[in-house]
Design a protein around this motif. Structure first.
Motif, PDB file in Angstrom:
ATOM      1  N   GLY A  10       5.041  33.463  32.069  1.00  0.00           N
ATOM      2  CA  GLY A  10       4.860  33.434  33.516  1.00  0.00           C
ATOM      3  C   GLY A  10       4.140  34.659  34.029  1.00  0.00           C
ATOM      4  N   PHE A  14       2.724  35.189  40.773  1.00  0.00           N
ATOM      5  CA  PHE A  14       2.836  36.196  41.839  1.00  0.00           C
ATOM      6  C   PHE A  14       3.641  37.395  41.328  1.00  0.00           C
ATOM      7  N   PHE A  36       2.128  35.017  28.352  1.00  0.00           N
ATOM      8  CA  PHE A  36       2.170  33.590  28.015  1.00  0.00           C
ATOM      9  C   PHE A  36       2.268  32.818  29.324  1.00  0.00           C
ATOM     10  N   ASP A  37       1.299  31.946  29.583  1.00  0.00           N
ATOM     11  CA  ASP A  37       1.311  31.231  30.856  1.00  0.00           C
ATOM     12  C   ASP A  37       0.518  29.938  30.734  1.00  0.00           C
ATOM     13  N   THR A  62       7.658  24.444  28.144  1.00  0.00           N
ATOM     14  CA  THR A  62       8.397  23.231  27.771  1.00  0.00           C
ATOM     15  C   THR A  62       8.113  22.838  26.318  1.00  0.00           C
ATOM     16  N   VAL A  84       8.363  27.133  41.092  1.00  0.00           N
ATOM     17  CA  VAL A  84       9.014  27.547  42.335  1.00  0.00           C
ATOM     18  C   VAL A  84       8.610  26.553  43.405  1.00  0.00           C
ATOM     19  N   LYS A 157      17.634  26.733  38.764  1.00  0.00           N
ATOM     20  CA  LYS A 157      17.776  28.187  38.573  1.00  0.00           C
ATOM     21  C   LYS A 157      19.206  28.539  38.173  1.00  0.00           C
ATOM     22  N   GLY A 187      14.088  36.779  48.821  1.00  0.00           N
ATOM     23  CA  GLY A 187      12.716  36.329  49.074  1.00  0.00           C
ATOM     24  C   GLY A 187      11.718  37.445  48.811  1.00  0.00           C
TER      25      GLY A 187
HETATM   26  N1  LIG Z   1       8.733  34.097  44.978  1.00  0.00           N
HETATM   27  C1  LIG Z   1       9.987  34.374  45.315  1.00  0.00           C
HETATM   28  O1  LIG Z   1      10.309  34.638  46.499  1.00  0.00           O
HETATM   29  C2  LIG Z   1      11.059  34.385  44.259  1.00  0.00           C
HETATM   30  C3  LIG Z   1      12.332  34.821  44.632  1.00  0.00           C
HETATM   31  C4  LIG Z   1      13.336  34.821  43.662  1.00  0.00           C
HETATM   32  C5  LIG Z   1      13.053  34.424  42.362  1.00  0.00           C
HETATM   33  N2  LIG Z   1      11.819  34.013  42.029  1.00  0.00           N
HETATM   34  C6  LIG Z   1      11.598  33.610  40.636  1.00  0.00           C
HETATM   35  O2  LIG Z   1      10.579  34.455  40.096  1.00  0.00           O
HETATM   36  C7  LIG Z   1       9.824  33.754  39.104  1.00  0.00           C
HETATM   37  C8  LIG Z   1       8.351  33.876  39.422  1.00  0.00           C
HETATM   38  O3  LIG Z   1       8.175  33.344  40.705  1.00  0.00           O
HETATM   39  P1  LIG Z   1       6.755  33.475  41.444  1.00  0.00           P
HETATM   40  O4  LIG Z   1       7.016  33.538  42.910  1.00  0.00           O
HETATM   41  O5  LIG Z   1       5.962  34.539  40.788  1.00  0.00           O
HETATM   42  O6  LIG Z   1       6.115  32.042  41.113  1.00  0.00           O
HETATM   43  P2  LIG Z   1       4.632  31.679  40.667  1.00  0.00           P
HETATM   44  O7  LIG Z   1       4.520  30.200  40.795  1.00  0.00           O
HETATM   45  O8  LIG Z   1       3.639  32.535  41.371  1.00  0.00           O
HETATM   46  O9  LIG Z   1       4.619  32.094  39.123  1.00  0.00           O
HETATM   47  C9  LIG Z   1       5.206  31.291  38.143  1.00  0.00           C
HETATM   48  C10 LIG Z   1       4.346  31.389  36.887  1.00  0.00           C
HETATM   49  O10 LIG Z   1       4.920  30.550  35.887  1.00  0.00           O
HETATM   50  C11 LIG Z   1       3.879  29.808  35.297  1.00  0.00           C
HETATM   51  N3  LIG Z   1       4.385  28.524  34.790  1.00  0.00           N
HETATM   52  C12 LIG Z   1       4.817  27.472  35.513  1.00  0.00           C
HETATM   53  N4  LIG Z   1       5.138  26.458  34.707  1.00  0.00           N
HETATM   54  C13 LIG Z   1       4.908  26.881  33.428  1.00  0.00           C
HETATM   55  C14 LIG Z   1       5.046  26.303  32.152  1.00  0.00           C
HETATM   56  N5  LIG Z   1       5.466  25.041  32.009  1.00  0.00           N
HETATM   57  N6  LIG Z   1       4.704  27.030  31.069  1.00  0.00           N
HETATM   58  C15 LIG Z   1       4.249  28.302  31.200  1.00  0.00           C
HETATM   59  N7  LIG Z   1       4.095  28.918  32.391  1.00  0.00           N
HETATM   60  C16 LIG Z   1       4.427  28.203  33.484  1.00  0.00           C
HETATM   61  C17 LIG Z   1       2.861  29.574  36.414  1.00  0.00           C
HETATM   62  O11 LIG Z   1       1.586  29.268  35.872  1.00  0.00           O
HETATM   63  C18 LIG Z   1       2.909  30.900  37.131  1.00  0.00           C
HETATM   64  O12 LIG Z   1       1.974  31.807  36.602  1.00  0.00           O
HETATM   65  C19 LIG Z   1      10.337  32.315  39.122  1.00  0.00           C
HETATM   66  O13 LIG Z   1      11.231  32.125  38.049  1.00  0.00           O
HETATM   67  C20 LIG Z   1      11.087  32.202  40.456  1.00  0.00           C
HETATM   68  O14 LIG Z   1      12.144  31.270  40.374  1.00  0.00           O
HETATM   69  C21 LIG Z   1      10.801  33.978  42.935  1.00  0.00           C
END
Ligand SMILES: NC(=O)c1ccc[n+]([C@@H]2O[C@H](COP(=O)([O-])OP(=O)(O)OC[C@H]3O[C@@H](n4cnc5c(N)ncnc54)[C@H](O)[C@@H]3O)[C@@H](O)[C@H]2O)c1
Ligand SMILES: CC(C)[C@@H](O)CC[C@@H](C)[C@H]1CC[C@H]2[C@@H]3[C@H](O)C=C4C[C@@H](O)CC[C@]4(C)[C@H]3CC[C@]12C
Length: 363
Positions: A10, A14, A36-37, A62, A84, A157, A187
């Motif tokens: 991931g 963001f 890895f993404d 997956t 997300v 989650k 958030g």
């Molecule tokens: N954004 C928020 O406010 C927030 C708050 C609390 C927790 N989180 C957690 O933080 C983590 C990152 O969130 P984010 O906001 O950066 O989201 P995001 O969508 O920007 O980043 C998620 C990343 O995971 C990758 N991804 C998705 N499915 C995938 C798969 N099958 N295989 C490999 N990579 C995959 C996406 O390509 C992306 O780069 C998440 O687990 C989310 O639950 C986010």
């Protein structure tokens, strides 16, 4: 801990991008970083000229074999990958497959290949707000709260976090124990926050105005992305030396960001960019918002065969936005010496600059 090879499923998201950059800037023992993404970002190329060996791996959490291949030989894994989605863009099955099965695959990869340290990005939503709309006011990791969820995202989650915490102590290849830890950001805001970008564009479309929908009294905890990334780096660094204390633990991610309603907090960044929030109280009665949210959900369902209609307002986002959820804790400071790296003023300035850049990049 000697030379460190870290894996980051991931790492192009963001939060993930900030974790990657923080590791490269602030972890002197890092010798290799594997990102890895599913979707690799073009910005990764600029990272390959530094002293740390940076490897970008396009893969799917997956797919167990892809995860195992990426994890093999790493010292620590920071798992930020996830779907997300609280806007109905993905099916419940897909959310579960990525967030739960994907996390199980990361755990099994650590066990099978001998990686001993796993940091998981969980979420405040593992706790709440619950389906009953109970407020969580200045709560901490030990505050009693009835965590009852129906939406696929918080359910996924919560399940994934439980898998990670239950895996703590499992023997990995070579016989040493797996040490796991889960971080629960509230958030997250900052450079790269898509929802903030959406609000900004919505305001531009409405003539520089946003209309208050949520009472100012409903407070939502927010945390700057740089501080969340810093907490991840610190946990990855300290987990080995403090395994007995930190293994199997959860930590809320927090900093000095002020407690405000979700909309008022966003205006800290959008007001300096020319937007204004109309109304000192919600312009529409709550029952009408509930109706409009339900209408959006119905339209999403009707239009799905033709197009994806996924507005910000739906029954779930309205319920979450309308329920106070703030944390007040120092567990991360007590357990591994965490102090926010970025002040509120610095976090605010950086985010404003980014939003202003959004404006110029979208013109
Ligand atoms: N954004 C928020 O406010 C927030 C708050 C609390 C927790 N989180 C957690 O933080 C983590 C990152 O969130 P984010 O906001 O950066 O989201 P995001 O969508 O920007 O980043 C998620 C990343 O995971 C990758 N991804 C998705 N499915 C995938 C798969 N099958 N295989 C490999 N990579 C995959 C996406 O390509 C992306 O780069 C998440 O687990 C989310 O639950 C986010
Ligand atoms: C249309 C209005 C009612 C507007 O105020 C809706 C805001 C709504 C889109 C956001 C309000 C609270 C947000 C969530 C919260 O910040 C925490 C989250 C946990 C994290 O793991 C994923 C993101 C999110 C669910 C976040 C999503 C947007 C909100 C629901």
């Amino acid at each position: 801990m000697g030379q460190v090879a870290a894996g980051n499923p991931g790492g192009c998201g963001f939060l993930g991008e900030h974790v990657v950059r923080m590791l490269l800037q602030r972890e002197p023992r890092l010798c290799e970083l594997r990102i890895f993404d599913l979707h690799l970002g073009p910005w990764l190329d600029e990272l390959k000229t530094g002293p740390v060996r940076v490897t970008a791996i396009q893969g799917d959490v997956t797919q167990a074999h892809e995860v195992a291949a990426a994890v093999a030989g790493t010292h620590v894994v920071i798992h930020t990958a996830g779907l997300v989605d609280v806007f109905g863009k993905a099916s419940p099955e897909t959310i579960h497959e990525v967030n739960v099965q994907g996390t199980q695959n990361v755990i099994e990869a650590c066990v099978q290949t001998g990686t001993q340290f796993l940091v998981y990005t969980s979420s405040m939503e593992v706790v709440g707000p619950n389906v009953k709309g109970h407020p969580f006011y200045r709560g901490n990791e030990d505050t009693p709260y009835e965590a009852v969820h129906r939406h696929p995202y918080p359910c996924s989650k919560a399940l994934a976090e439980r898998l990670v915490l239950e895996a703590n102590g499992r023997k990995v290849r070579g016989g040493l124990p797996l040490v796991t830890c889960a971080l629960r950001p509230t958030g997250i805001y900052g450079e790269g926050h898509q929802i903030m970008r959406d609000f900004y564009h919505q305001g531009l479309r409405l003539g520089g105005r946003l209309f208050r929908a949520i009472p100012a009294s409903v407070e939502h905890g927010r945390v700057y992305v740089g501080n969340v990334a810093w907490m991840h780096v610190l946990v990855a660094r300290e987990l080995e030396q403090r395994a007995a204390l930190m293994g199997g633990q959860v930590y809320f991610c927090y900093d000095k960001s002020p407690y405000k309603s979700y909309e008022d907090f966003n205006m800290e960044f959008l007001r300096p960019c020319g937007l204004r929030l109309v109304g000192t109280r919600p312009l529409l009665p709550y029952w009408l918002l509930v109706f409009l949210a339900a209408l959006n959900a119905l339209l999403q369902w009707l239009l799905r065969p033709l197009l994806l209609y996924a507005p910000l307002l739906n029954p779930y986002t309205l319920a979450v936005a309308n329920t106070t959820f703030t944390v007040s804790t120092n567990k991360a400071q007590r357990h591994f010496g965490y102090e926010p790296l970025f002040s509120w003023e610095d976090s605010r300035t950086r985010t404003i600059r980014w939003v202003q850049g959004v404006e110029s990049s979208s013109q």
